[in-house]
Scaffold this motif. Structure first.
Motif, PDB file in Angstrom:
ATOM      1  N   ALA A 116       0.767  -1.230  -0.032  1.00 45.14           N
ATOM      2  CA  ALA A 116      -0.038  -0.050   0.007  1.00 45.14           C
ATOM      3  C   ALA A 116       0.799   1.320  -0.079  1.00 45.14           C
ATOM      4  CB  ALA A 116      -0.916   0.196   1.088  1.00 45.14           C
ATOM      5  N   GLN A 117       1.871   1.381   1.029  1.00 49.45           N
ATOM      6  CA  GLN A 117       2.552   2.664   0.952  1.00 49.45           C
ATOM      7  C   GLN A 117       3.396   2.962  -0.421  1.00 49.45           C
ATOM      8  OE1 GLN A 117       6.093   2.443   3.831  1.00 49.45           O
ATOM      9  NE2 GLN A 117       5.225   0.372   4.293  1.00 49.45           N
ATOM     10  N   TRP A 118       3.690   1.817  -1.238  1.00 40.82           N
ATOM     11  CA  TRP A 118       4.460   1.815  -2.628  1.00 40.82           C
ATOM     12  C   TRP A 118       3.668   2.084  -3.721  1.00 40.82           C
ATOM     13  CZ3 TRP A 118       6.299  -1.856   1.273  1.00 40.82           C
ATOM     14  CH2 TRP A 118       7.280  -1.354   2.115  1.00 40.82           C
ATOM     15  N   LEU A 334       9.942 -10.358   4.234  1.00 44.80           N
ATOM     16  CA  LEU A 334      11.338 -10.805   3.855  1.00 44.80           C
ATOM     17  C   LEU A 334      11.751 -10.154   2.798  1.00 44.80           C
ATOM     18  CD1 LEU A 334      13.596 -12.379   5.005  1.00 44.80           C
ATOM     19  CD2 LEU A 334      12.681 -14.517   3.875  1.00 44.80           C
ATOM     20  N   PHE A 335      11.523 -10.324   1.531  1.00 46.45           N
ATOM     21  CA  PHE A 335      12.032  -9.957   0.464  1.00 46.45           C
ATOM     22  C   PHE A 335      12.168  -8.104   0.400  1.00 46.45           C
ATOM     23  CE2 PHE A 335       9.735 -13.491  -1.723  1.00 46.45           C
ATOM     24  CZ  PHE A 335      10.620 -14.393  -1.523  1.00 46.45           C
ATOM     25  N   MET A 336      11.503  -7.545   1.129  1.00 49.72           N
ATOM     26  CA  MET A 336      11.478  -6.086   1.247  1.00 49.72           C
ATOM     27  C   MET A 336      12.866  -5.832   1.901  1.00 49.72           C
ATOM     28  SD  MET A 336       9.889  -4.276  -0.808  1.00 49.72           S
ATOM     29  CE  MET A 336      10.079  -2.600  -0.041  1.00 49.72           C
ATOM     30  N   ALA A 337      12.897  -6.512   3.257  1.00 43.72           N
ATOM     31  CA  ALA A 337      14.125  -6.477   4.132  1.00 43.72           C
ATOM     32  C   ALA A 337      15.358  -6.864   3.705  1.00 43.72           C
ATOM     33  CB  ALA A 337      13.549  -6.992   5.517  1.00 43.72           C
ATOM     34  N   GLU A 338      15.258  -8.177   3.023  1.00 38.04           N
ATOM     35  CA  GLU A 338      16.457  -8.666   2.650  1.00 38.04           C
ATOM     36  C   GLU A 338      16.345  -9.128   0.999  1.00 38.04           C
ATOM     37  OE1 GLU A 338      17.602 -12.146   5.380  1.00 38.04           O
ATOM     38  OE2 GLU A 338      16.034 -11.273   6.785  1.00 38.04           O
ATOM     39  N   TRP A 346      15.837 -11.741  -9.911  1.00 41.96           N
ATOM     40  CA  TRP A 346      14.829 -10.847  -9.301  1.00 41.96           C
ATOM     41  C   TRP A 346      15.718  -9.749  -8.436  1.00 41.96           C
ATOM     42  CZ3 TRP A 346      10.005 -10.172 -10.831  1.00 41.96           C
ATOM     43  CH2 TRP A 346       9.442 -11.518 -11.606  1.00 41.96           C
ATOM     44  N   PHE A 347      16.755 -10.347  -7.717  1.00 38.91           N
ATOM     45  CA  PHE A 347      17.665  -9.513  -6.944  1.00 38.91           C
ATOM     46  C   PHE A 347      18.206  -8.364  -7.768  1.00 38.91           C
ATOM     47  CE2 PHE A 347      21.894  -8.487  -5.439  1.00 38.91           C
ATOM     48  CZ  PHE A 347      21.511  -7.906  -4.241  1.00 38.91           C
ATOM     49  N   ILE A 348      18.980  -8.659  -8.866  1.00 40.18           N
ATOM     50  CA  ILE A 348      19.230  -7.650  -9.780  1.00 40.18           C
ATOM     51  C   ILE A 348      18.220  -6.755 -10.188  1.00 40.18           C
ATOM     52  CG2 ILE A 348      20.116  -7.112 -12.176  1.00 40.18           C
ATOM     53  CD1 ILE A 348      21.583  -9.885 -11.864  1.00 40.18           C
ATOM     54  N   ARG A 349      16.839  -7.184 -10.411  1.00 38.92           N
ATOM     55  CA  ARG A 349      15.795  -6.288 -10.575  1.00 38.92           C
ATOM     56  C   ARG A 349      15.652  -5.237  -9.547  1.00 38.92           C
ATOM     57  NH1 ARG A 349      11.182  -9.407 -14.030  1.00 38.92           N
ATOM     58  NH2 ARG A 349      12.668 -10.599 -15.533  1.00 38.92           N
ATOM     59  N   GLU A 355      13.062   2.264  -3.121  1.00 38.24           N
ATOM     60  CA  GLU A 355      12.121   1.347  -2.327  1.00 38.24           C
ATOM     61  C   GLU A 355      10.613   0.970  -3.304  1.00 38.24           C
ATOM     62  OE1 GLU A 355      10.778   2.353   1.615  1.00 38.24           O
ATOM     63  OE2 GLU A 355      11.898   0.462   2.380  1.00 38.24           O
ATOM     64  N   ALA A 356      10.148   1.806  -3.696  1.00 43.04           N
ATOM     65  CA  ALA A 356       8.787   1.676  -4.312  1.00 43.04           C
ATOM     66  C   ALA A 356       9.224   0.877  -5.582  1.00 43.04           C
ATOM     67  CB  ALA A 356       8.216   2.785  -4.866  1.00 43.04           C
TER      68      ALA A 356
END
Length: 388
Positions: A116-118, A334-338, A346-349, A355-356
């Protein structure tokens, strides 16, 4: 097609594709769009995405894939009956759920909450992004480079969308539209409207069928529900020899037929009253051309009330929804934090923006999961037993 309505789309006069391509020698542009959708990774993944029941709960319940095929069959038949381009109607029907995340509406609700915040999450926008951006199968462009008419139908099949464009989750549509105008303030063509109504016909009937098979309610409990009740009474009166399963299937079959007949009758009346003579006339109307009658719409509202209380919010379904939302919430956090625990691509992307932008990549990764993959990925991330 023996009869062609004057307001049907004409594939030979399509507005074309964003990136020009040579015509196919064997297929119309709309048939070509259909084939491109069928060959996508997103379409194959629908085989294990929730309709109401999580895919592993039973082999006979609808999944997003079987639902999409049933919508497409109804859309093609209804379009042919109305003299419309059935390839286009079928194409939009096949595409309409490509952006759904795992676990159905529970998954969509949770992704919307987490992001929601992004900018949030909307499965219709995700479907649009799948066909314009996320599917990467061609060397000269991202997405599928579908015709203007198909793209219009994908994003506008439920009506004008200008009221939604201020939502952050619709930014991708706004950005795309700035360079390729889909006339977002008007109605889509009749074929797209057929696809939308076919979705209603399919899920109302097949949710009744699945709910009965799952034992969430009985045939007797449907007797007082509008539309299905009188049809069920007629089947029992005419064919008292049928067992419960055949009675159920015959009643559902007749209900589909009744709804199709109602849409055809109402649509032909509206076409005559509004004197539409072209596809652009349909777009210029201030109301839908393809529609249920008011009586049918009222009966369907009562049927949906029954399904909501007796099926969609049944305690067994609620448990699955609860599990699904926790799985997606924990993975998203988890994916947002780490982000470095994401697969390498997907990590490269996730590192190519703010952050958004990372949140959008995480949504894309999760939304592309099947139910089964989401469950397994969650176990790999949170349960030590899978290390053995």
């Amino acid at each position: 097609m023996s009869y062609r309505a004057p307001y049907a789309e004409d594939a030979a006069k399509s507005r074309g594709r964003r990136f020009p391509e040579a015509d196919s020698r064997t297929r119309t542009p709309f048939a070509r769009d259909r084939d491109r959708i069928i060959h996508t990774t997103a379409f194959r993944r629908l085989k294990e995405k929730t309709q109401v029941f999580v895919a592993h709960e039973g082999d006979h319940f609808r999944t997003r894939l079987t639902h999409s095929l049933e919508v497409a069959q109804i859309a093609r038949s209804l379009a042919a009956g109305l003299g419309l381009d059935h390839d286009l109607a079928e194409t939009i029907a096949l595409a309409h759920d490509l952006g759904h995340p795992p676990f159905g509406h529970a998954g969509e609700d949770e992704l919307e909450k987490q992001a929601a915040q992004w900018g949030g999450f909307d499965h219709n926008v995700q479907t649009f992004r799948v066909v314009t951006e996320l599917e990467r199968r061609y060397p000269d462009f991202d997405g599928l480079n579908l015709t203007w008419e198909t793209l219009e139908g994908v994003i506008k099949h439920n009506g004008p969308v200008t009221s939604k464009l201020a939502k952050p989750s619709w930014k991708a549509v706004v950005d795309f539209n700035a360079g390729y105008d889909l006339e977002l303030g008007g109605w889509a063509g009749a074929e797209a409207q057929v696809a939308a109504l076919s979705d209603d016909i399919a899920y109302n009937n097949h949710d009744v069928d699945d709910g009965l098979q799952a034992g969430l309610f009985t045939l007797d409990e449907l007797m007082d529900v509008p539309l299905i009740g009188p049809i069920l009474a007629a089947v029992r009166s005419e064919r008292p020899d049928l067992n419960q399963d055949l009675t159920r299937m015959e009643a559902v079959r007749r209900m589909i037929g009744a709804m199709i007949d109602d849409v055809m009758g109402e649509t032909l009346q509206r076409a005559a009253a509004s004197r539409v003579g072209s596809a652009d006339d349909v777009r210029a109307l201030d109301h839908a051309l393809v529609s249920f009658s008011s009586d049918m719409a009222e009966d369907l509202a009562r049927l949906r009330e029954f399904l909501y209380t007796r099926m969609y919010r049944h305690w067994r379904v609620n448990r699955t929804r609860s599990q699904a939302r926790r799985i997606l919430a924990e993975m998203f956090s988890l994916f947002m934090a780490e982000p470095d625990v994401l697969p390498t691509e997907w990590f490269i992307r996730s590192q190519n923006g703010d952050e958004a932008g990372r949140a959008r990549v995480v949504c894309d990764y999760i939304a592309g999961m099947t139910d089964r993959f989401a469950i397994e990925e969650h176990r790999r991330l949170f349960h030590l037993d899978v290390w053995n």
